[in-house]
Design a protein around this motif. Sequence first.
Motif, PDB file in Angstrom:
ATOM      1  N   LEU A 115       0.834  -1.208   0.000  1.00 13.80           N
ATOM      2  CA  LEU A 115       0.000   0.000   0.000  1.00 13.80           C
ATOM      3  C   LEU A 115       0.864   1.251   0.000  1.00 13.80           C
ATOM      4  CD1 LEU A 115      -2.652  -0.988   2.711  1.00 13.80           C
ATOM      5  CD2 LEU A 115      -2.960  -1.002   0.224  1.00 13.80           C
ATOM      6  N   SER A 116       0.349   2.291  -0.597  1.00 10.62           N
ATOM      7  CA  SER A 116       0.993   3.596  -0.478  1.00 10.62           C
ATOM      8  C   SER A 116       0.781   4.125   0.935  1.00 10.62           C
ATOM      9  CB  SER A 116       0.392   4.571  -1.490  1.00 10.62           C
ATOM     10  OG  SER A 116      -0.959   4.873  -1.133  1.00 10.62           O
ATOM     11  N   ILE A 117       1.532   5.137   1.289  1.00 12.30           N
ATOM     12  CA  ILE A 117       1.379   5.709   2.620  1.00 12.30           C
ATOM     13  C   ILE A 117      -0.032   6.267   2.808  1.00 12.30           C
ATOM     14  CG2 ILE A 117       2.278   7.983   1.932  1.00 12.30           C
ATOM     15  CD1 ILE A 117       3.541   8.173   4.718  1.00 12.30           C
ATOM     16  N   SER A 134      14.315   5.009   7.947  1.00 13.90           N
ATOM     17  CA  SER A 134      14.499   6.411   7.557  1.00 13.90           C
ATOM     18  C   SER A 134      13.192   7.053   7.114  1.00 13.90           C
ATOM     19  CB  SER A 134      15.528   6.507   6.420  1.00 13.90           C
ATOM     20  OG  SER A 134      15.102   5.750   5.289  1.00 13.90           O
ATOM     21  N   GLY A 135      12.226   6.248   6.737  1.00 12.80           N
ATOM     22  CA  GLY A 135      10.932   6.759   6.300  1.00 12.80           C
ATOM     23  C   GLY A 135      10.047   5.606   5.878  1.00 12.80           C
ATOM     24  N   TYR A 136       8.856   5.924   5.407  1.00 12.80           N
ATOM     25  CA  TYR A 136       7.926   4.862   5.025  1.00 12.80           C
ATOM     26  C   TYR A 136       8.430   4.030   3.849  1.00 12.80           C
ATOM     27  CZ  TYR A 136       3.766   2.408   3.494  1.00 12.80           C
ATOM     28  OH  TYR A 136       2.893   1.423   3.117  1.00 12.80           O
ATOM     29  N   PRO A 137       9.074   4.620   2.818  1.00 10.36           N
ATOM     30  CA  PRO A 137       9.570   3.782   1.717  1.00 10.36           C
ATOM     31  C   PRO A 137      10.527   2.685   2.198  1.00 10.36           C
ATOM     32  CG  PRO A 137       9.541   6.072   1.047  1.00 10.36           C
ATOM     33  CD  PRO A 137       9.237   6.062   2.518  1.00 10.36           C
ATOM     34  N   ALA A 138      11.411   3.015   3.134  1.00 13.20           N
ATOM     35  CA  ALA A 138      12.350   2.010   3.644  1.00 13.20           C
ATOM     36  C   ALA A 138      11.620   0.927   4.431  1.00 13.20           C
ATOM     37  CB  ALA A 138      13.405   2.680   4.515  1.00 13.20           C
ATOM     38  N   LEU A 139      10.631   1.336   5.214  1.00 16.12           N
ATOM     39  CA  LEU A 139       9.837   0.351   5.952  1.00 16.12           C
ATOM     40  C   LEU A 139       9.066  -0.542   4.986  1.00 16.12           C
ATOM     41  CD1 LEU A 139       8.473  -0.891   8.453  1.00 16.12           C
ATOM     42  CD2 LEU A 139       6.843   1.021   8.401  1.00 16.12           C
ATOM     43  N   ARG A 140       8.464   0.050   3.956  1.00 18.72           N
ATOM     44  CA  ARG A 140       7.670  -0.738   3.007  1.00 18.72           C
ATOM     45  C   ARG A 140       8.540  -1.754   2.275  1.00 18.72           C
ATOM     46  NH1 ARG A 140       3.988   1.979  -1.633  1.00 18.72           N
ATOM     47  NH2 ARG A 140       6.052   2.657  -2.349  1.00 18.72           N
ATOM     48  N   ARG A 175      11.091  -3.279   3.476  1.00 18.12           N
ATOM     49  CA  ARG A 175      11.305  -4.391   4.420  1.00 18.12           C
ATOM     50  C   ARG A 175      10.049  -5.245   4.533  1.00 18.12           C
ATOM     51  NH1 ARG A 175      12.252  -8.296   6.322  1.00 18.12           N
ATOM     52  NH2 ARG A 175      13.114  -8.841   8.355  1.00 18.12           N
ATOM     53  N   LEU A 176       8.892  -4.600   4.586  1.00 15.98           N
ATOM     54  CA  LEU A 176       7.631  -5.333   4.690  1.00 15.98           C
ATOM     55  C   LEU A 176       7.381  -6.174   3.452  1.00 15.98           C
ATOM     56  CD1 LEU A 176       5.346  -2.532   6.202  1.00 15.98           C
ATOM     57  CD2 LEU A 176       6.369  -4.458   7.422  1.00 15.98           C
ATOM     58  N   GLN A 177       7.731  -5.643   2.279  1.00 17.56           N
ATOM     59  CA  GLN A 177       7.519  -6.387   1.045  1.00 17.56           C
ATOM     60  C   GLN A 177       8.381  -7.640   0.991  1.00 17.56           C
ATOM     61  OE1 GLN A 177       8.104  -3.569  -2.127  1.00 17.56           O
ATOM     62  NE2 GLN A 177       6.096  -2.591  -1.806  1.00 17.56           N
ATOM     63  N   ALA A 178       9.592  -7.553   1.533  1.00 17.00           N
ATOM     64  CA  ALA A 178      10.454  -8.730   1.568  1.00 17.00           C
ATOM     65  C   ALA A 178       9.827  -9.836   2.416  1.00 17.00           C
ATOM     66  CB  ALA A 178      11.829  -8.351   2.119  1.00 17.00           C
ATOM     67  N   ILE A 179       9.192  -9.442   3.510  1.00 19.39           N
ATOM     68  CA  ILE A 179       8.520 -10.424   4.362  1.00 19.39           C
ATOM     69  C   ILE A 179       7.273 -10.955   3.671  1.00 19.39           C
ATOM     70  CG2 ILE A 179       7.317 -10.732   6.569  1.00 19.39           C
ATOM     71  CD1 ILE A 179       9.143  -8.560   7.739  1.00 19.39           C
ATOM     72  N   ALA A 180       6.512 -10.051   3.057  1.00 18.18           N
ATOM     73  CA  ALA A 180       5.243 -10.455   2.431  1.00 18.18           C
ATOM     74  C   ALA A 180       5.460 -11.391   1.250  1.00 18.18           C
ATOM     75  CB  ALA A 180       4.469  -9.215   1.988  1.00 18.18           C
ATOM     76  N   LEU A 181       6.527 -11.192   0.493  1.00 19.25           N
ATOM     77  CA  LEU A 181       6.749 -11.998  -0.705  1.00 19.25           C
ATOM     78  C   LEU A 181       6.941 -13.471  -0.374  1.00 19.25           C
ATOM     79  CD1 LEU A 181       9.003  -9.586  -2.788  1.00 19.25           C
ATOM     80  CD2 LEU A 181       6.646 -10.291  -3.278  1.00 19.25           C
ATOM     81  N   ARG A 182       7.555 -13.758   0.732  1.00 19.95           N
ATOM     82  CA  ARG A 182       7.707 -15.160   1.126  1.00 19.95           C
ATOM     83  C   ARG A 182       6.351 -15.770   1.443  1.00 19.95           C
ATOM     84  NH1 ARG A 182      11.780 -17.958   1.488  1.00 19.95           N
ATOM     85  NH2 ARG A 182      10.756 -19.369   2.958  1.00 19.95           N
ATOM     86  N   THR A 183       5.488 -14.982   2.070  1.00 21.71           N
ATOM     87  CA  THR A 183       4.144 -15.478   2.366  1.00 21.71           C
ATOM     88  C   THR A 183       3.367 -15.731   1.078  1.00 21.71           C
ATOM     89  OG1 THR A 183       4.188 -14.160   4.388  1.00 21.71           O
ATOM     90  CG2 THR A 183       2.057 -15.018   3.698  1.00 21.71           C
ATOM     91  N   LEU A 184       3.461 -14.798   0.132  1.00 27.27           N
ATOM     92  CA  LEU A 184       2.769 -14.968  -1.144  1.00 27.27           C
ATOM     93  C   LEU A 184       3.295 -16.171  -1.907  1.00 27.27           C
ATOM     94  CD1 LEU A 184       2.626 -11.244  -2.283  1.00 27.27           C
ATOM     95  CD2 LEU A 184       0.676 -12.678  -1.671  1.00 27.27           C
ATOM     96  N   ALA A 185       4.578 -16.466  -1.729  1.00 28.93           N
ATOM     97  CA  ALA A 185       5.174 -17.608  -2.417  1.00 28.93           C
ATOM     98  C   ALA A 185       4.826 -18.925  -1.747  1.00 28.93           C
ATOM     99  CB  ALA A 185       6.688 -17.438  -2.473  1.00 28.93           C
ATOM    100  N   GLY A 186       4.151 -18.860  -0.591  1.00 26.68           N
ATOM    101  CA  GLY A 186       3.744 -20.081   0.097  1.00 26.68           C
ATOM    102  C   GLY A 186       4.885 -20.802   0.754  1.00 26.68           C
TER     103      GLY A 186
END
Length: 306
Positions: A61-63, A87-93, A95-106
């Motif tokens: 999601l966007s901020i 440093s800001g929301y882009p850096a947090l996102r 990191r979150l996407q790296a975690i989410a991608l493993r979940t999406l990959a099952g």
Amino acid sequence: MPSPQQARAQASAITSGKTDPEVGAAPTSQLRELFDGPRLSPGQRRIAQYLIEHITEAAFLSITDLAERVGVSQPSVTRFAAAVGFSGYPALRERLQAIALRTLAGGPAAEVNRSNELQAAVDAEIENLENLRRDFADPDRLIDVGRELSASTPLTVLGLRISVSLAEYFAYAARRIHPDVRLVTRGGSVAYDAILQSREAGGTWLLAFDMPRHAHETLTAIRVARSAGLKVALVTDLALGALADEADVTFATGTGSRLVFDSYAAPGVMASALLQAMTDADPERTQARLEDYEQIAEQHQFFMRD
């Protein structure tokens, strides 16, 4: 099927070689570790909770969209990102996407049962209670303070904002065993008047409860008490800081911070332990007052029979 944003992020992760640095950890475990360290405000905890519960969608999601979903402002999301070390929301996102991608990959880290978030909150409180149990291995300081509180007539009990419930519990029980307990739950000049009157009436101690978020008015009330000649015992979550510096004695107990609002298992037990120390300090007075109260309760039928 992944959304367009998720698909683009997946493709980016593949072409750039990005992988989750915590491959073996479950997504919610990674997020809890990410969010558990800093002290978050209730609004920030709402953001953290939403991310934990909706990681596969929220990470893309966007901020603006995330703020709208959670019901907070965009600056609140930015402050949240900074609070958890980015440093800001882009850096947090990212990191979150790296975690989410493993979940999406099952991958093996995918989790289905979200009820573990509540179990984790209970586990955190159990740890707080275990720490308190270790502190009680040497009860001398608590016993000494209980004796001082018992001898202070009147005894003032202070709890403002969210700390009111702990102060009210303590004062309610303390009135069964102490002849003059004065409860202060309003700040400002009302608190100052009550504190000064207590000192003029012969009181020697104030017992203060202060749980996060710590209020300036609590610090000011403690300073007023000290300047009036009262000693201060403080039950709080921090052993260091401005509040602890002002108190004569500080009992630091952990609070549960995994849910949107804090839970107070350990501070509640600390309050009960101080009450026990007061009863032990003057057992004859305790027994007499409890017997008198039971007679009044029976006469006026305060309680239902089990």
